[in-house]
Design an enzyme around this catalytic site. Structure first.
Site, PDB file in Angstrom:
ATOM      1  N   GLN A  75     -21.472 -10.293  10.184  1.00  0.00           N
ATOM      2  CA  GLN A  75     -21.571 -11.373  10.992  1.00  0.00           C
ATOM      3  C   GLN A  75     -22.972 -11.787  11.403  1.00  0.00           C
ATOM      4  OE1 GLN A  75     -19.712 -13.726  12.066  1.00  0.00           O
ATOM      5  NE2 GLN A  75     -17.705 -12.674  11.132  1.00  0.00           N
ATOM      6  N   SER A  76     -24.067 -11.153  10.381  1.00  0.00           N
ATOM      7  CA  SER A  76     -25.242 -11.559  10.518  1.00  0.00           C
ATOM      8  C   SER A  76     -25.935 -13.038  10.712  1.00  0.00           C
ATOM      9  CB  SER A  76     -26.108 -10.906   9.272  1.00  0.00           C
ATOM     10  OG  SER A  76     -27.713 -11.423   9.265  1.00  0.00           O
TER      11      SER A  76
END
Ligand SMILES: *Cc1c(COP(=O)(O)O)cnc(C)c1O
Length: 319
Positions: A75-76
């Site tokens: 989920q960067s």
């Protein structure tokens, strides 16, 4: 010293970002609490990585890169914004992400899907494995490629937050404290170096949301960024403060972080995120209640974005 304006930069964001007073939070805690709205940087859903990418992708362009690699957790926010920026600049982004966190098509994974991004997962805990894979893929493609480290946190990327400190100085208000989340370190290092150069009297506080050796990381990035700028400065750990707000782990919501997200939602109509800014704001609340911030002082909290995380990372309910 080299002026920041002499470094190549691509225009990706909407700057300067606004500074806004949190009237209800200020009243509750008897201090003047302001937000630096870097959640409104104008690319994707906004966020701090846009400032770093203006420097990093200018370097990629100068090297005639056709492919831009970066990495991070599933989920960067950084990976998502790198994809958005590379697309806009006509370079192909390839994201090689750690297979940890929420890999389902939610949050930033959904946004990457909408952008048609080439996303690959690697089942490893080592970024070195991932950088080696970037070289393997890049060489196989046979085109010039550019590798951006996790979080865009190298010396060049950190200049984005030296520039932010200069921007804050130019907005005319004086702050006793400047508070940000620290994940890969470039934001904090840039702000701490920038404060030394442009914000005398402002103390910079990093709220650690992961369990890396941040004092060492921050010092190294500050020194490398100062070297890029040819700034002769005596940099030491006395230049900043750190607090551990990681809680149960990186990218896992903490009770105090979730409470801070709710406080801003309920009282100010503004949204923090569970991974970075909620935990960092919980650290600011500690500072406001343990005497680190004195009554009547001016505090600037960097809202570094992260909206995608709100739609991917589970937050504990109170009951
Ligand atoms: C990456 C990120 C941070 C932390 O910045 P670093 O430079 O990686 O320390 C803070 N907030 C958000 C929303 C981020 O995406």
């Amino acid at each position: 010293m080299k002026e920041l304006q002499t470094f190549p930069r691509v225009a990706l964001g909407l700057f300067p970002t606004p500074t806004q007073k949190l009237e209800n939070v200020s009243r509750r805690f008897h201090a003047n609490v302001y937000l630096k709205r870097d959640d409104l940087t104008g690319l994707g859903l906004g966020g701090n990585k846009v400032r770093k990418l203006e420097f990093l992708l200018a370097d990629a362009k100068a090297r005639r890169a056709e492919v831009v690699f970066t990495t991070g957790g599933a989920q960067s926010n950084h990976a998502m914004l790198t994809a958005a920026a590379a697309n806009r600049l006509g370079m192909k982004p390839i994201l090689i992400l750690k297979q940890r966190g929420v890999t389902a098509r939610r949050g930033n994974q959904l946004l990457e899907h909408l952008m048609g991004t080439d996303v690959r997962f690697m089942d490893t805990d080592s970024y070195d494995d991932i950088y080696a894979e970037m070289d393997r893929v890049g060489k196989a493609l046979g085109v010039p490629y550019y590798k951006i480290p996790c979080g865009g946190s190298n010396a060049l990327g950190s200049l984005g937050y030296v520039a932010c400190a200069e921007e804050i100085a130019g907005q005319g208000m004086r702050f006793d404290h400047l508070v940000c989340a620290e994940g890969s370190g470039g934001t904090m290092a840039g702000l701490a170096l920038g404060a030394k150069l442009f914000l005398p009297g402002t103390r910079v506080h990093g709220m650690m949301v992961d369990s890396d050796p941040f004092e060492e990381i921050t010092l190294r990035l500050m020194r490398e960024a100062a070297a890029l700028m040819e700034a002769e400065l005596d940099i030491s750990a006395a230049d900043f403060s750190l607090r551990d707000l990681c809680g149960p782990g990186y990218a896992i919501a903490s009770p105090e972080g979730s409470e801070a997200v709710r406080l801003l939602a309920e009282t100010e109509g503004l949204f923090l995120d569970p991974v970075y800014t909620g935990k960092a704001f919980a650290g600011l609340i500690q500072m406001l209640t343990d005497g680190t911030v004195q009554p009547g002082e001016n505090v600037l909290f960097l809202h570094s974005g992260g909206a995608g995380g709100l739609f991917a990372v589970e937050m504990e309910e109170e009951e």
